[in-house]
Write an enzyme that holds these catalytic residues in place. Structure first.
Site, PDB file in Angstrom:
ATOM      1  N   LYS A 292      47.669  45.080  30.928  1.00  0.00           N
ATOM      2  CA  LYS A 292      46.220  45.198  31.120  1.00  0.00           C
ATOM      3  C   LYS A 292      45.644  46.093  30.019  1.00  0.00           C
ATOM      4  O   LYS A 292      46.280  47.082  29.625  1.00  0.00           O
ATOM      5  CB  LYS A 292      45.936  45.788  32.511  1.00  0.00           C
ATOM      6  CG  LYS A 292      44.447  45.842  32.882  1.00  0.00           C
ATOM      7  CD  LYS A 292      44.260  46.268  34.334  1.00  0.00           C
ATOM      8  CE  LYS A 292      42.799  46.355  34.729  1.00  0.00           C
ATOM      9  NZ  LYS A 292      42.602  46.714  36.146  1.00  0.00           N
TER      10      LYS A 292
ATOM     11  N   SER B 228      39.813  43.842  39.188  1.00  0.00           N
ATOM     12  CA  SER B 228      39.528  43.907  37.774  1.00  0.00           C
ATOM     13  C   SER B 228      40.653  43.405  36.883  1.00  0.00           C
ATOM     14  O   SER B 228      40.434  43.129  35.701  1.00  0.00           O
ATOM     15  CB  SER B 228      39.198  45.350  37.386  1.00  0.00           C
ATOM     16  OG  SER B 228      40.332  46.182  37.541  1.00  0.00           O
TER      17      SER B 228
ATOM     18  N   SER C 181      42.361  46.026  42.688  1.00  0.00           N
ATOM     19  CA  SER C 181      42.302  45.323  41.405  1.00  0.00           C
ATOM     20  C   SER C 181      43.599  44.669  40.949  1.00  0.00           C
ATOM     21  O   SER C 181      43.600  43.918  39.976  1.00  0.00           O
ATOM     22  CB  SER C 181      41.811  46.272  40.302  1.00  0.00           C
ATOM     23  OG  SER C 181      40.444  46.535  40.472  1.00  0.00           O
TER      24      SER C 181
END
Lengths: 485, 95
Positions: free
Chosen positions: A78, A153, A177
């Protein structure tokens, strides 16, 4: 070749049988990514030379007998995890082209293992969002249905695994997330016990809630990555001192589901679930009953306070954590005549609307005269909620809920931010209490995946994954791959 | 609690943000709806009193001596190249 490879075992077999080198696997995946990215947009940075350098190192380790369990296995990180060799943007304009001088603990662990980083995955700006529509670098499309969101997210992390860019990715979970995008992309995603994985090098959103976790096609594959990234790190003051848990051993040894009591919060009945989510949840409960578990109703009457408490605590911490982005030290600097103007212009141009909104909320709830009414009360909810869940766990081994009340939704679904915030109602409790929780594939509504969540007791992350593994041995939802691209 | 233009401007000043004029009314509406969400916590105060909530976590702003902490860090913090981080001794002594 890469189109048929989704699990770590697929890659391990190829590498161990010397049917392909790590460099050949990475080269094929890079070519496939370039073709698919036009439709998915899961990645913020793809850097062929850095990826191939990782692959070359992996081949060297394998050739010299230094290979470890995940050496040569591709992974996507990420983009809020700091990396020296790839830029780290956190999905924000304010960190455009920012290069960290150090690797995050989690990233370094995977590099030391000889894993091959395929690039940096898109995310909602500073991990604030539930749809990956809030990234400065464009929205990410769900590989299962391209006009739907992949969740957020960590939407890029989930979409990249679902699209076959790598069998594993890392995400961060502050209010769901990791779990929500895992649910939306038919993947397994773990939010570890708070402190179980170091936050060193994770770009901070809400430090008391943030936790890094794995996303993969199966619980077993999540376990492989947890064995690499978990453990104590002195550079994170909240890192737990306990020894590492043996994830893969626990998962492979199996779990006697017949001895388990699994709690179902009765307050789920008060939440407006999509019909298909309710059906999948009901089917999953039946499946666990068939496997021998005892399902019992539990009372989680503080659940209604979870969303408001979270949306006070997280923005309060975010407003403080994001004060450092002012154009002076990091990334984007807007033209200005004075220092004050530089701060204001850089932040105004550099942050998106959702980030600004949360900074303003955080500034408000911490302001003189309102701190007691909002922040302190939210902290009290957090403590009371932790106490309540500990009490519930005196009676049950695990708790089960749908991961989200909604199935994957179309873009621009919510006209008001509160509507989006309320979809986090079932993932937030694990963050407020620091408990481990995992989302796993449990069914579909047409082409759209639906996930179910299990919550465990502190430091029972390995047993959570073992329970999901038992479920995945008895079902095949996690093997249904995306075909929309 | 309702939020007005003046409060929003004050918040922006504190947060070093400058909302465009055309965005202000939208932000006001959105923030208003978020604060409305927080009203749910008003009910919690009764429960709070019934429960044994630990008070040791309460903010004790009066006990924080900012200047002495800043002075302490300026004197003793150092950058550890090998760890890429600032190191400070764990125990902060009383003045």
């Amino acid at each position: 070749m890469s189109n048929n490879m989704y699990f770590i075992s697929d890659y391990r077999k190829k590498l161990d049988a010397k049917e392909a080198s790590a460099t050949e696997l990475a080269t094929d995946l890079l070519a496939a990514m370039k073709k698919k990215e036009g439709k998915i947009n899961a990645m913020i940075t793809i850097d062929e030379s850095s990826t191939l350098a990782h692959a070359k190192k992996a081949d060297h380790m394998l050739a010299n007998g230094q290979g470890r369990t995940l050496t040569g296995i591709p992974i996507v990180h990420k983009d809020n995890l700091c990396t020296v060799d790839f830029p780290t943007t956190a999905g924000s304009k304010i960190l455009e082209n920012f290069k960290s001088p150090y690797n995050a603990f989690v990233v370094q662990q995977t590099y030391d293992e000889g894993m091959v980083c395929m690039g940096k995955a898109s995310c909602d700006e500073f991990a604030m969002g539930s749809s990956n529509e809030k990234s400065y670098y464009g929205k990410v499309h769900n590989p299962y249905e391209l006009n739907h969101v992949p969740g957020g997210s960590s939407g890029g992390s989930a979409a990249s695994v679902a699209a076959g860019y790598a069998p594993l990715s890392t995400g961060s979970d502050t209010g769901g997330s990791v779990r929500q995008p895992a649910a939306f992309c038919n993947l397994t995603g773990l939010k570890p016990t708070y402190g179980g994985v170091s936050r060193f090098g994770l770009i901070a959103f809400a430090s008391s809630l943030d936790q890094v976790g794995p996303i993969a096609h199966s619980a077993l594959d999540c376990g492989y990555l947890m064995d690499v990234i978990s453990g104590h790190d002195a550079r994170d003051s909240t890192s737990l001192p306990n020894p590492k848990l043996n994830y893969v051993d626990t998962i492979v040894n199996g779990m006697d589901v017949r001895s388990l009591r699994i709690g179902i919060p009765k307050q789920i009945n008060d939440i407006n679930l999509d019909d298909s989510v309710a059906k999948v949840f009901s089917d999953t409960i039946k499946q666990f009953e068939q496997m021998g578990a005892t399902m019992v109703e539990v009372d989680m009457n503080l659940l209604e306070y979870a969303v408001p408490a979270y949306y006070i605590i997280a923005p309060a911490e975010a407003s403080s954590n994001l004060a450092r982005y002012n154009g002076a030290l990091y990334g984007y600097r807007a033209p200005a005549k004075t220092l004050e103007e530089m701060y204001i212009n850089s932040r105004t141009d550099g942050f998106g609307d959702e980030v600004k909104r949360r900074i303003l909320i955080g500034t408000f709830v911490l302001s003189k005269g309102y701190q007691g009414a909002y922040y302190q009360k939210a902290i009290n909810v957090k403590h009371a909620f932790t106490h309540q869940l500990q009490h519930i766990f005196n009676d049950v081994d695990f708790m089960i809920t749908p991961t989200t009340p909604r199935k994957p939704f179309e873009f621009n679904q919510f006209k008001n931010p509160v509507q989006a915030y309320e979809t986090d109602a079932l993932t937030i409790p694990a963050n407020l209490t620091g408990l481990p929780a995992v989302s796993f594939p449990a069914g579909f509504d047409g082409p759209l995946p639906i996930g179910v969540q299990l919550i465990g007791q502190h430091y029972q992350d390995h047993r959570l994954l073992a329970l999901v593994h038992a479920y995945q041995q008895a079902t095949s939802w996690h093997e249904q791959l995306a075909t929309s691209f | 609690m309702s939020i007005d233009n003046q409060t929003l401007e004050q918040l922006c000043l504190t947060a070093k943000l400058d909302l465009k004029t055309e965005d202000q009314s939208r932000f006001l509406l959105e923030l208003e709806s978020i604060f409305h969400l927080f009203h749910c916590l008003d009910k919690f105060s009764d429960i709070d009193e019934e429960r044994d909530i630990p008070h040791h976590t309460a903010f004790r702003q009066d006990q924080i001596k900012h200047e002495s902490i800043k002075g302490y860090l300026n004197q003793l913090a150092h950058f550890d190249e090998s760890k890429h981080m600032f190191e400070v001794p764990k125990v902060i002594e009383n003045e």
